[in-house]
Scaffold this motif. Sequence first.
Motif, mmCIF file in Angstrom:
data_model
loop_
_atom_site.group_PDB
_atom_site.id
_atom_site.type_symbol
_atom_site.label_atom_id
_atom_site.label_comp_id
_atom_site.label_asym_id
_atom_site.label_seq_id
_atom_site.Cartn_x
_atom_site.Cartn_y
_atom_site.Cartn_z
ATOM 1 N N UNK A 196 -4.368 -7.988 10.791
ATOM 2 C CA UNK A 196 -5.477 -7.342 11.054
ATOM 3 C C UNK A 196 -5.427 -6.193 9.924
ATOM 4 N N UNK A 197 -4.222 -5.480 9.848
ATOM 5 C CA UNK A 197 -4.298 -4.474 8.808
ATOM 6 C C UNK A 197 -4.420 -4.873 7.349
ATOM 7 N N UNK A 198 -3.983 -6.071 6.948
ATOM 8 C CA UNK A 198 -4.172 -6.670 5.786
ATOM 9 C C UNK A 198 -5.550 -6.954 5.432
ATOM 10 N N UNK A 253 -7.762 -1.204 -3.763
ATOM 11 C CA UNK A 253 -7.058 -0.597 -4.625
ATOM 12 C C UNK A 253 -5.556 -0.377 -4.424
ATOM 13 N N UNK A 254 -5.444 -0.527 -2.899
ATOM 14 C CA UNK A 254 -4.067 0.151 -2.255
ATOM 15 C C UNK A 254 -3.453 -1.438 -1.959
ATOM 16 N N UNK A 255 -4.196 -2.463 -1.899
ATOM 17 C CA UNK A 255 -3.535 -3.734 -1.191
ATOM 18 C C UNK A 255 -2.255 -4.271 -1.731
ATOM 19 N N UNK A 256 -2.235 -4.331 -3.053
ATOM 20 C CA UNK A 256 -1.026 -4.554 -3.950
ATOM 21 C C UNK A 256 0.444 -3.824 -3.597
ATOM 22 N N UNK A 257 -0.058 -2.685 -3.408
ATOM 23 C CA UNK A 257 1.403 -1.710 -3.292
ATOM 24 C C UNK A 257 1.899 -1.675 -1.610
ATOM 25 N N UNK A 296 13.524 -8.559 1.651
ATOM 26 C CA UNK A 296 14.299 -7.627 1.046
ATOM 27 C C UNK A 296 13.459 -7.374 -0.421
ATOM 28 N N UNK A 297 12.872 -8.448 -0.851
ATOM 29 C CA UNK A 297 12.177 -8.454 -2.135
ATOM 30 C C UNK A 297 10.821 -7.314 -1.884
ATOM 31 N N UNK A 298 10.105 -7.507 -0.555
ATOM 32 C CA UNK A 298 8.970 -7.045 -0.428
ATOM 33 C C UNK A 298 9.184 -5.501 -0.376
ATOM 34 N N UNK A 299 10.409 -4.930 0.070
ATOM 35 C CA UNK A 299 10.862 -3.396 0.407
ATOM 36 C C UNK A 299 10.036 -2.910 1.294
ATOM 37 N N UNK A 300 9.086 -1.691 1.166
ATOM 38 C CA UNK A 300 8.392 -1.283 2.431
ATOM 39 C C UNK A 300 7.126 -1.759 2.455
ATOM 40 N N UNK A 301 6.690 -2.817 1.727
ATOM 41 C CA UNK A 301 5.532 -3.644 1.944
ATOM 42 C C UNK A 301 5.542 -4.533 3.034
ATOM 43 N N UNK A 302 4.428 -4.666 3.563
ATOM 44 C CA UNK A 302 4.421 -5.735 4.691
ATOM 45 C C UNK A 302 3.951 -7.174 4.239
ATOM 46 N N UNK A 303 4.690 -8.203 4.524
ATOM 47 C CA UNK A 303 4.626 -9.386 4.146
ATOM 48 C C UNK A 303 3.264 -10.238 4.789
ATOM 49 N N UNK A 304 2.638 -10.946 3.999
ATOM 50 C CA UNK A 304 1.581 -11.709 4.282
ATOM 51 C C UNK A 304 1.622 -13.175 3.890
ATOM 52 N N UNK A 305 1.805 -14.048 4.571
ATOM 53 C CA UNK A 305 2.118 -15.432 3.983
ATOM 54 C C UNK A 305 1.056 -16.079 3.535
ATOM 55 N N UNK A 306 1.081 -16.987 2.656
ATOM 56 C CA UNK A 306 0.064 -17.793 1.920
ATOM 57 C C UNK A 306 -1.170 -17.998 2.597
ATOM 58 N N UNK A 307 -0.910 -18.805 3.782
ATOM 59 C CA UNK A 307 -2.167 -19.274 4.486
ATOM 60 C C UNK A 307 -2.950 -17.955 5.068
#
Length: 246
Positions: free
Chosen positions: A43-45, A54-58, A82-93
């Motif tokens: 929902x947040x994504x 403009x902020x999505x990728x960060x 770990x690679x995402x760091x502080x970013x939230x993860x969204x899976x491809x589907x």
Amino acid sequence: MDSKDFKDSVLSYSSIKAFAKSPNHFIDYKTREQPDKAHFAFGRAFHGFILEPEKFDSEYQVVPKVDRRTKAGKQEYLELMEAAGDRDIIQGPEFHCIKEMAKSVAEYAPAMDLLDGTLRETHIKGDIGGVPFHGYADAHDSNRNYAIDLKTCRDASKDAFMRDAHNMDYHLQAAIYKKLLNVERFYWVVVEKESPYNVAVFMQSEDAAKKSDHYLNTLTEKWKAWNGSPQTYSKEIQVLDLPRWA
């Protein structure tokens, strides 16, 4: 947290909605462990992709779908996190779904006309009936005198959303945000989460606005009268009759 600490709370739509059910529900809302933010990532994504692209990728990292039921999948997911760091993860589907939903919004003129030129994701606060409130407005336009809430749902038809809005107290949220933003009109931009990703726009009616304002005033008065101690629905034995529809 003792009783006076609860009365020091700055209220929000979610907390006053809990209080409307019972003071004990409010206490539970304030004291229970909140769900992990990943629970609300989709929902947040979606909101971010529409309202602040403009902020999505960060803020989000799109990754392949991983089967976390396997040992290898769990390890791969940990590495992705770990690679995402502080970013939230969204899976491809999920990201595919978000893009399709965004495309539907972009192609729906009434929604885009309302969103054009608005201030987005604004933290708002103020007093309502002498009670401090705060919230986060999806979009608003002070010059055009309205606020917008972006909602995802499974069915954006009028009858279905009317039912959802009533059951989930969306009109109460509208009453709160209109007062905090000092605007007259409130709209919902509603997007289905499954194909065909239909979009609809609804404006709160004058009758619904009057009733929700009255409901909000009633709740704030009950809040001010509450002493902060645990309370259930009623202190008395209640007579149970058949429901009106029976």
